[in-house]
Design a protein around this motif. Sequence first.
Motif, PDB file in Angstrom:
ATOM      1  N   ASP A 190      46.668  51.097  39.945  1.00  0.00           N
ATOM      2  CA  ASP A 190      46.446  52.527  39.726  1.00  0.00           C
ATOM      3  C   ASP A 190      47.997  52.318  39.072  1.00  0.00           C
ATOM      4  O   ASP A 190      48.095  51.677  38.397  1.00  0.00           O
ATOM      5  CB  ASP A 190      46.871  53.049  40.988  1.00  0.00           C
ATOM      6  N   ASP A 191      48.566  53.383  39.352  1.00  0.00           N
ATOM      7  CA  ASP A 191      49.156  54.142  38.318  1.00  0.00           C
ATOM      8  C   ASP A 191      50.298  53.477  38.466  1.00  0.00           C
ATOM      9  O   ASP A 191      51.547  53.047  37.177  1.00  0.00           O
ATOM     10  CB  ASP A 191      49.922  55.547  38.184  1.00  0.00           C
ATOM     11  N   GLN A 192      51.081  52.678  39.369  1.00  0.00           N
ATOM     12  CA  GLN A 192      52.160  52.198  39.827  1.00  0.00           C
ATOM     13  C   GLN A 192      51.853  50.569  38.657  1.00  0.00           C
ATOM     14  O   GLN A 192      52.798  50.618  38.585  1.00  0.00           O
ATOM     15  CB  GLN A 192      51.982  52.063  41.130  1.00  0.00           C
ATOM     16  N   VAL A 193      50.770  50.131  39.239  1.00  0.00           N
ATOM     17  CA  VAL A 193      50.647  48.841  38.754  1.00  0.00           C
ATOM     18  C   VAL A 193      50.477  49.158  37.201  1.00  0.00           C
ATOM     19  O   VAL A 193      51.047  48.214  35.887  1.00  0.00           O
ATOM     20  CB  VAL A 193      49.134  48.229  38.802  1.00  0.00           C
ATOM     21  N   ALA A 194      49.742  50.311  36.368  1.00  0.00           N
ATOM     22  CA  ALA A 194      49.856  50.711  34.971  1.00  0.00           C
ATOM     23  C   ALA A 194      51.479  50.310  34.486  1.00  0.00           C
ATOM     24  O   ALA A 194      51.840  50.573  33.304  1.00  0.00           O
ATOM     25  CB  ALA A 194      49.367  51.873  34.907  1.00  0.00           C
ATOM     26  N   GLY A 195      52.295  51.095  35.522  1.00  0.00           N
ATOM     27  CA  GLY A 195      54.403  51.166  35.060  1.00  0.00           C
ATOM     28  C   GLY A 195      54.255  49.704  34.916  1.00  0.00           C
ATOM     29  O   GLY A 195      55.765  49.690  35.021  1.00  0.00           O
ATOM     30  N   LEU A 196      53.676  48.819  35.867  1.00  0.00           N
ATOM     31  CA  LEU A 196      54.575  47.782  35.624  1.00  0.00           C
ATOM     32  C   LEU A 196      54.720  46.695  34.221  1.00  0.00           C
ATOM     33  O   LEU A 196      54.276  47.284  32.777  1.00  0.00           O
ATOM     34  CB  LEU A 196      54.099  46.684  36.181  1.00  0.00           C
ATOM     35  N   GLY A 197      56.474  46.866  34.044  1.00  0.00           N
ATOM     36  CA  GLY A 197      56.933  45.437  32.950  1.00  0.00           C
ATOM     37  C   GLY A 197      55.388  44.884  32.237  1.00  0.00           C
ATOM     38  O   GLY A 197      55.228  44.170  33.136  1.00  0.00           O
ATOM     39  N   ALA A 198      55.533  43.866  30.826  1.00  0.00           N
ATOM     40  CA  ALA A 198      54.886  42.801  30.324  1.00  0.00           C
ATOM     41  C   ALA A 198      54.926  42.062  31.189  1.00  0.00           C
ATOM     42  O   ALA A 198      53.667  41.184  31.330  1.00  0.00           O
ATOM     43  CB  ALA A 198      54.971  42.856  29.093  1.00  0.00           C
ATOM     44  N   ALA A 199      56.570  41.284  31.343  1.00  0.00           N
ATOM     45  CA  ALA A 199      55.967  39.415  31.854  1.00  0.00           C
ATOM     46  C   ALA A 199      55.241  40.451  33.495  1.00  0.00           C
ATOM     47  O   ALA A 199      54.589  39.181  34.619  1.00  0.00           O
ATOM     48  CB  ALA A 199      57.545  39.258  32.181  1.00  0.00           C
ATOM     49  N   GLN A 200      55.760  41.233  34.807  1.00  0.00           N
ATOM     50  CA  GLN A 200      55.455  41.647  35.492  1.00  0.00           C
ATOM     51  C   GLN A 200      53.468  41.778  35.571  1.00  0.00           C
ATOM     52  O   GLN A 200      53.196  40.601  36.589  1.00  0.00           O
ATOM     53  CB  GLN A 200      55.525  42.885  36.202  1.00  0.00           C
ATOM     54  N   LYS A 201      53.593  42.117  34.780  1.00  0.00           N
ATOM     55  CA  LYS A 201      51.900  42.234  33.914  1.00  0.00           C
ATOM     56  C   LYS A 201      50.991  40.887  34.555  1.00  0.00           C
ATOM     57  O   LYS A 201      50.340  40.372  34.976  1.00  0.00           O
ATOM     58  CB  LYS A 201      51.102  43.033  33.194  1.00  0.00           C
ATOM     59  N   LEU A 202      51.294  39.711  33.415  1.00  0.00           N
ATOM     60  CA  LEU A 202      51.051  39.013  33.357  1.00  0.00           C
ATOM     61  C   LEU A 202      51.154  38.063  34.207  1.00  0.00           C
ATOM     62  O   LEU A 202      50.090  37.177  35.275  1.00  0.00           O
ATOM     63  CB  LEU A 202      51.699  38.358  31.997  1.00  0.00           C
ATOM     64  N   ARG A 203      52.472  38.256  35.455  1.00  0.00           N
ATOM     65  CA  ARG A 203      52.465  37.029  36.218  1.00  0.00           C
ATOM     66  C   ARG A 203      51.552  37.842  37.027  1.00  0.00           C
ATOM     67  O   ARG A 203      50.701  36.962  38.299  1.00  0.00           O
ATOM     68  CB  ARG A 203      53.823  37.497  36.636  1.00  0.00           C
ATOM     69  N   LEU A 204      51.479  39.087  37.761  1.00  0.00           N
ATOM     70  CA  LEU A 204      50.630  39.718  38.312  1.00  0.00           C
ATOM     71  C   LEU A 204      49.093  39.263  37.674  1.00  0.00           C
ATOM     72  O   LEU A 204      48.610  38.621  39.040  1.00  0.00           O
ATOM     73  CB  LEU A 204      50.373  41.443  38.071  1.00  0.00           C
ATOM     74  N   GLU A 205      48.645  39.061  36.694  1.00  0.00           N
ATOM     75  CA  GLU A 205      47.302  38.395  36.099  1.00  0.00           C
ATOM     76  C   GLU A 205      47.330  36.965  37.142  1.00  0.00           C
ATOM     77  O   GLU A 205      46.157  36.914  38.153  1.00  0.00           O
ATOM     78  CB  GLU A 205      47.276  38.171  34.988  1.00  0.00           C
ATOM     79  N   LEU A 206      48.066  36.576  36.818  1.00  0.00           N
ATOM     80  CA  LEU A 206      47.826  35.331  37.808  1.00  0.00           C
ATOM     81  C   LEU A 206      47.802  34.691  39.352  1.00  0.00           C
ATOM     82  O   LEU A 206      47.215  34.065  39.409  1.00  0.00           O
ATOM     83  CB  LEU A 206      49.162  34.185  36.993  1.00  0.00           C
ATOM     84  N   ALA A 207      48.681  36.192  39.616  1.00  0.00           N
ATOM     85  CA  ALA A 207      49.138  35.772  41.007  1.00  0.00           C
ATOM     86  C   ALA A 207      47.492  36.347  41.549  1.00  0.00           C
ATOM     87  O   ALA A 207      46.669  35.753  42.925  1.00  0.00           O
ATOM     88  CB  ALA A 207      49.864  36.950  41.406  1.00  0.00           C
ATOM     89  N   LEU A 208      46.720  37.409  41.122  1.00  0.00           N
ATOM     90  CA  LEU A 208      45.303  37.683  41.581  1.00  0.00           C
ATOM     91  C   LEU A 208      44.308  36.769  41.535  1.00  0.00           C
ATOM     92  O   LEU A 208      43.772  36.790  42.375  1.00  0.00           O
ATOM     93  CB  LEU A 208      45.291  38.891  41.033  1.00  0.00           C
ATOM     94  N   ASP A 209      44.069  35.472  40.545  1.00  0.00           N
ATOM     95  CA  ASP A 209      43.550  34.941  40.169  1.00  0.00           C
ATOM     96  C   ASP A 209      44.066  33.946  41.276  1.00  0.00           C
ATOM     97  O   ASP A 209      42.556  33.201  41.581  1.00  0.00           O
ATOM     98  CB  ASP A 209      44.453  34.038  38.965  1.00  0.00           C
ATOM     99  N   VAL A 210      44.857  33.365  41.615  1.00  0.00           N
ATOM    100  CA  VAL A 210      45.157  32.304  42.368  1.00  0.00           C
ATOM    101  C   VAL A 210      44.486  32.902  44.033  1.00  0.00           C
ATOM    102  O   VAL A 210      44.247  31.944  44.805  1.00  0.00           O
ATOM    103  CB  VAL A 210      46.590  31.914  42.432  1.00  0.00           C
ATOM    104  N   PHE A 211      45.086  33.622  44.287  1.00  0.00           N
ATOM    105  CA  PHE A 211      44.981  34.946  46.166  1.00  0.00           C
ATOM    106  C   PHE A 211      43.302  34.219  45.143  1.00  0.00           C
ATOM    107  O   PHE A 211      42.875  34.738  46.775  1.00  0.00           O
ATOM    108  CB  PHE A 211      45.523  35.841  45.633  1.00  0.00           C
ATOM    109  N   GLY A 212      42.675  35.293  44.666  1.00  0.00           N
ATOM    110  CA  GLY A 212      41.268  36.056  45.246  1.00  0.00           C
ATOM    111  C   GLY A 212      40.975  33.925  44.943  1.00  0.00           C
ATOM    112  O   GLY A 212      40.061  34.017  46.140  1.00  0.00           O
ATOM    113  N   LYS A 213      41.179  32.852  44.574  1.00  0.00           N
ATOM    114  CA  LYS A 213      40.707  31.600  44.888  1.00  0.00           C
ATOM    115  C   LYS A 213      40.607  30.910  46.521  1.00  0.00           C
ATOM    116  O   LYS A 213      39.911  30.525  46.768  1.00  0.00           O
ATOM    117  CB  LYS A 213      40.681  30.647  43.619  1.00  0.00           C
ATOM    118  N   ALA A 214      42.019  31.257  46.820  1.00  0.00           N
ATOM    119  CA  ALA A 214      42.090  31.262  48.258  1.00  0.00           C
ATOM    120  C   ALA A 214      41.664  31.908  49.163  1.00  0.00           C
ATOM    121  O   ALA A 214      41.281  31.356  50.434  1.00  0.00           O
ATOM    122  CB  ALA A 214      43.620  31.606  48.232  1.00  0.00           C
TER     123      ALA A 214
END
Length: 471
Positions: A39-63
């Motif tokens: 949502d808008d709050q995710v869209a407003g995250l900083g560049a490094a946070q967005k990259l780290r979020l992508e990695l986190a979602l990928d790993v969590f999806g696999k879990a």
Amino acid sequence: MNKTPVIVWFRRDLRLSDHPALTAACDAGRPVVPVYIHDDQVAGLGAAQKLRLELALDVFGKALADKDSRLILRKGPALDVLRDLIRETGAGAVYWSRLYDTPAKDRDTKVKAALKEDGIEAKSFAGHLLFEPWTVETKTGGFYKVYTPMWKAVRGNDVGDALPRPGKIAAPDKWPASDDLDDWHLRRAMHRGADILATHCTVGEDAANTRLGQFIAHKVADYVTNRDLPGVKGTSNLSENLTFGEISPRVCWHAGKAALEDGKGDAEVFLKELVWREFAYHLAHHTPRILTDNWKADWNAFPWNTKLTPEVQAWQRGRTGIRFVDAAMREMYVTGTMHNRGRMIVASYLTKHLMTHWKIGLDWFADCLIDWDPASNAMGWQWSAGSGPDATPYFRVFNPVTQLDKFDKDRAYVKRWLAEEYKNPSDTALSYFDMIPRSWGLSPGDAYPDSIVTTDEGRTRALDAYSNRGF
């Protein structure tokens, strides 16, 4: 029995164990639809946070997939997405873990009210903190404005046992469609630095628990001394995982308590750090102005610089000519984290030696940190600037030169992150130049700059400003 699905809306709680909302959904014996909403709050995250979020979602999806479940990804306003999913799945309930910063609380309050009006069970759970902010009170019934009394008040409080991972996560008869994570392009804002930053991330619940175990086994006994030495790997580094909820503070607390009871006295300081995080959220809940405005109103008239001057740009780029400051700023740019001693030094230098508003520093950290946390970042900056709680401005004009001599005597930290002064720079120091925008025009062969503001000059300027304003 009610067999309609329960939507579990994940946010900063990307884990399976010690997750009260997920546990409640599984215990209800109903199908569970795990969801993450861009949502808008995710869209407003900083560049490094967005990259780290992508990695986190990928790993969590696999879990979740290992549990024969799925993580459904959807993009759009949270309420609209949830209503769409309710229609598609026939869900009768939405559960989530509470957040405490103002934008999240405002969003969640509106979502809960709207869903209840729709006849949907909407329920929020604890899990992001050790203690809900409204449950910790002074003897007179107010909230704590100073950290030490709060620590003394809560250190003996009961912290419930951590919940185990669910044995089974029941799936719905039919899964709703999900966005493709790659289509969100979360790492795009990092540009050419994404791959380098990713190598410095420790992602997922299993990795977080391993990190905690190694810290307790090998580092916590010497934590008091080593936590202040940026050239030594002496901290837990769990802030990255706590930010995304890949480990719960309750799990960390019990590990620290067990170490303390096992005779590792330094573990108490680790517990204090967990409560420092609690204190930040305590203040964010009771005084939300700390996230956006001076916590102490008398600082509103203080003559901070509010522009992106050449001095501020030099600070951002690690080119101030002050080695401790520059090493720390480059560490953050490359790894997405910064040693805590460095955070205090660079914040003090920006707000006092450069007389620049803490909001400029807060925004830069928000863009560069993978462990960015709305409450901790705001409180840390205001603590350093003097406009927040527990601060005495006069005594906190850190001298970054003497601090380096004290905490990095052999210059291990400086050598790790500064390339210009060494014939054979470290790989980490060189990686900074592979990450930064080419438009900055920097290379490791450049001469190291002279100080843009000397320590004595900066201290005198800050103290004169405090005196003239009656501080």
